[in-house]
Enzyme design. Sequence first.
Site, PDB file in Angstrom:
ATOM      1  N   SER A   8     -62.405  71.546  -0.714  1.00  0.00           N
ATOM      2  CA  SER A   8     -62.161  72.843  -1.461  1.00  0.00           C
ATOM      3  C   SER A   8     -62.241  72.870  -3.013  1.00  0.00           C
ATOM      4  O   SER A   8     -62.268  73.886  -3.560  1.00  0.00           O
ATOM      5  CB  SER A   8     -60.717  73.063  -1.128  1.00  0.00           C
ATOM      6  OG  SER A   8     -59.804  72.049  -1.595  1.00  0.00           O
TER       7      SER A   8
ATOM      8  N   HIS B 233     -66.526  74.697   3.235  1.00  0.00           N
ATOM      9  CA  HIS B 233     -65.423  74.682   3.016  1.00  0.00           C
ATOM     10  C   HIS B 233     -64.855  75.682   4.115  1.00  0.00           C
ATOM     11  O   HIS B 233     -64.845  76.746   3.985  1.00  0.00           O
ATOM     12  CB  HIS B 233     -65.197  75.327   1.524  1.00  0.00           C
ATOM     13  CG  HIS B 233     -63.582  75.520   1.154  1.00  0.00           C
ATOM     14  ND1 HIS B 233     -63.358  76.413   0.322  1.00  0.00           N
ATOM     15  CD2 HIS B 233     -62.477  75.119   1.840  1.00  0.00           C
ATOM     16  CE1 HIS B 233     -62.022  76.362   0.151  1.00  0.00           C
ATOM     17  NE2 HIS B 233     -61.535  75.524   1.043  1.00  0.00           N
TER      18      HIS B 233
ATOM     19  N   GLU C 282     -66.747  79.003   3.075  1.00  0.00           N
ATOM     20  CA  GLU C 282     -67.572  78.949   1.968  1.00  0.00           C
ATOM     21  C   GLU C 282     -68.551  77.801   1.970  1.00  0.00           C
ATOM     22  O   GLU C 282     -68.176  76.692   2.166  1.00  0.00           O
ATOM     23  CB  GLU C 282     -66.710  78.685   0.704  1.00  0.00           C
ATOM     24  CG  GLU C 282     -65.942  80.054   0.069  1.00  0.00           C
ATOM     25  CD  GLU C 282     -65.420  79.306  -1.256  1.00  0.00           C
ATOM     26  OE1 GLU C 282     -65.263  80.080  -1.928  1.00  0.00           O
ATOM     27  OE2 GLU C 282     -64.664  78.217  -1.348  1.00  0.00           O
TER      28      GLU C 282
ATOM     29  N   ASN D 171     -61.239  79.463  -4.586  1.00  0.00           N
ATOM     30  CA  ASN D 171     -60.185  78.603  -5.177  1.00  0.00           C
ATOM     31  C   ASN D 171     -60.319  78.525  -6.898  1.00  0.00           C
ATOM     32  O   ASN D 171     -59.467  78.586  -7.512  1.00  0.00           O
ATOM     33  CB  ASN D 171     -60.098  77.047  -4.909  1.00  0.00           C
ATOM     34  CG  ASN D 171     -59.428  76.961  -3.672  1.00  0.00           C
ATOM     35  OD1 ASN D 171     -58.824  78.012  -3.091  1.00  0.00           O
ATOM     36  ND2 ASN D 171     -59.591  75.899  -2.894  1.00  0.00           N
TER      37      ASN D 171
END
Length: 720
Positions: free
Chosen positions: A416, A437, A449, A487
């Site tokens: 991540s 991800h 992702e 993130n």
Amino acid sequence: MTSYKTIKDVAVITIENPPVNALSLAVREGILDGLSRASKDDTVCAIVIIGGGRTFPAGADISEFANGKAFTKPLPQIIEKIESTQKPIVCAIHGTAFGGGLEVALGCHYRIASTRSKVGLPEVNLGILPGAGGTQRLPRLIGVWLAAEMICSGKPIEAVDADAKGILDDLVEISSLESVQTEYDKLLDAAITLALRVKNHSLEGKRVSQLKVEPVSDFFYEQLALQISKNARGMNAPLQALKAVKASAMFPFKEGMQREQQILGRLFVSSQAKALQHIFFAERQTMKIPGIDMKKGVPIKFVGVIGAGMMGSGIAINFIKKGIPVVLIDAEQEFLDRGVKAIEDYFKGRVKKGKTTRFLADRSLGYLRPSLHYEDLSNVDLVIEAVFENLDVKKSVLKHLDEICKPQTILCTNTSTLDIDQIASATNRPDRVIGTHFFSPANVMRLMENVAGSKTSERTIASVMQISKTISKIPVLVGNCFGFIGNRMLFPYNNQANALLQEGAFPHDVDKVLYDFGFPMGLFQMSDLAGNDIGLHIRKAQGIVDPSQRDPNERYVSTTADKLCEMKRFGVKSSKGWYSYAKGSRKGRPDKEVMDLIVENSKAEGFVRRNISAKEIEERCLYALINEGFKCLEEGMAYKPGDIDIIWIYGYGFPPQKGGPMHYADAVGLKKIYDSILQYGKADPKTSAWKPSKLLEQLASSGKKLAKYWTKKLKAQSNL
Ligand SMILES: CCC/C=C/C(=O)SCCNC(=O)CCNC(=O)[C@H](O)C(C)(C)COP(=O)([O-])OP(=O)([O-])OC[C@H]1O[C@@H](n2cnc3c(N)ncnc32)[C@H](O)[C@@H]1OP(=O)([O-])[O-]
């Protein structure tokens, strides 16, 4: 867009507007033309309307909503024409008869459908209602109760269910093994047979608009409204659709239609409709990436997953559910057994809930091959490592995979935050290394992702984007930067939430504002649910937990968050975090110990606590998030504003009716956001999140909208 032919004196109007036969202006004109020819031709005794290719129309053409074409020869008029035709009309459904498609069917005198098809009125998901008579005809056909449920939820149903509800006159049995062409041929045959059988029947009782609606009590509407407010919190369309359904029971058809159209008119121009329609297209655009030819992807038929923990077993489920064999590897028998059990339990649960059959569950489990030996991966096409989030650990796993797997195997790392290029550097095939991800729980969350490193090849990207689609994910390609898109944007958003605690707010103040904005939960609640130790782990990796290592020019906002972990307040899993939890409950209560700690830390860090307005909380959290989104775009880490919106809606619960952060930014006004960022930055110069993005600055000063600007930019790029 439509074709016309006669078979055994039955006129067949075929809608041909691939891929989904949307009811565009040309299709509507074609239907009118076909009806007129069939009515004038004395040899024609009945009419069949059918969709060419794979489906009956999946609805009105959504792209006509923005350009106004939907108002020329509008669909309600076409359906009225169908219904009032003097010759019997049989509608033959296969594929997905959604929205306007089902409304056309409701205008026909008879409806038959392939057992493989689905019908539904999903318009509320686009912020509107079934405004081509759907809210008036469906209650007349199946009753207010069932109609309201279908219309307000927007959920499609299987043909068998539709038949049981009384929407269909007959079903045409088609097995799952038969081709679409066979399905079409059998359906057309059955439709013509029915048309010939009813050719001389009276149409009395066959025009749905003439049927009577059984009224229901106000109690029913009140209960449904309550349920909608809970299930579709913040969405206007479902409640408005309920009003239109209610009108069907209160007024004659014509007046009911007027009510429906009035409500539709209001919804049509609403910001929610614009936002939801933006998402519809953005979701489908994620596969369209400048410079990437998706056809270059190679088929993935055999997969490996490393790590049988919660993430690894969740990832494996996605593949075996689709019949793709998976070798699931773990180093210890005990962990492997636990992972396999989690997967078995997942399928058992689905059988129990009636979501699948024992047979299908067993078939999926048959695709799982647990193993302790990396050597069993020698032949896989793609392998995903889901081991501990640590650069060195991941590098050593990929190095090992590089030695064992065949040269063509794509190596995916489920991380991540970590740098894909560094991980890829451990292998001799950096072109075949990519980040995947997954979001937790990996078998539930649809977002993925996919992270391209600097050497990841076009073929690798295309292969991974395609396999992501195959396992029913919504894949978004993102660039390789810390935290990628989701993130990375979460950090400044989260930082503002923590900064607000330092200055005077409490977790429940911030969470309430975010919940009221439309998020399913606030940031502190989310952190408690995910585990507060995750944030600590990331801060440790960034080297900012130790005060001596911090940049003195950057404000540190996480002292309380760090202390919570020292106090073992990890969140829901330890029954204590930002909130306290009764055993087994996920509903947190504000906790005096935490509030005292926040006040104490504010004092120690030199803040004089003050009352902070809901407006300030909302602006600071959201504008910091949006500013980072602009930075992702200007750095080329995100390819389109819509990609960011999709990531935030599917990965972080951004309210879909607001269209995602970048769409929302355009709706608020870029100048307003830019000016506010400057102002917040002046008050807080040590927070780098308040340094405005250059792209935002440029658009704010030129008065342009991001969406328009980016579409133009992409067009110019593709013309080069
Ligand atoms: C007048 C007021 C009353 C009536 C209102 C309505 O009917 S509102 C409508 C109510 N109906 C709905 O809300 C149903 C909306 N559609 C769906 O749910 C799905 O498309 C599906 C289940 C039909 C097929 O899923 P799948 O995964 O097999 O395929 P896919 O999803 O990838 O789509 C393929 C391509 O078709 C495109 N496109 C699709 N539909 C429309 C449309 N209506 N229009 C225009 N375009 C549409 C889509 O953009 C994509 O284009 P691209 O990217 O290739 O250029």
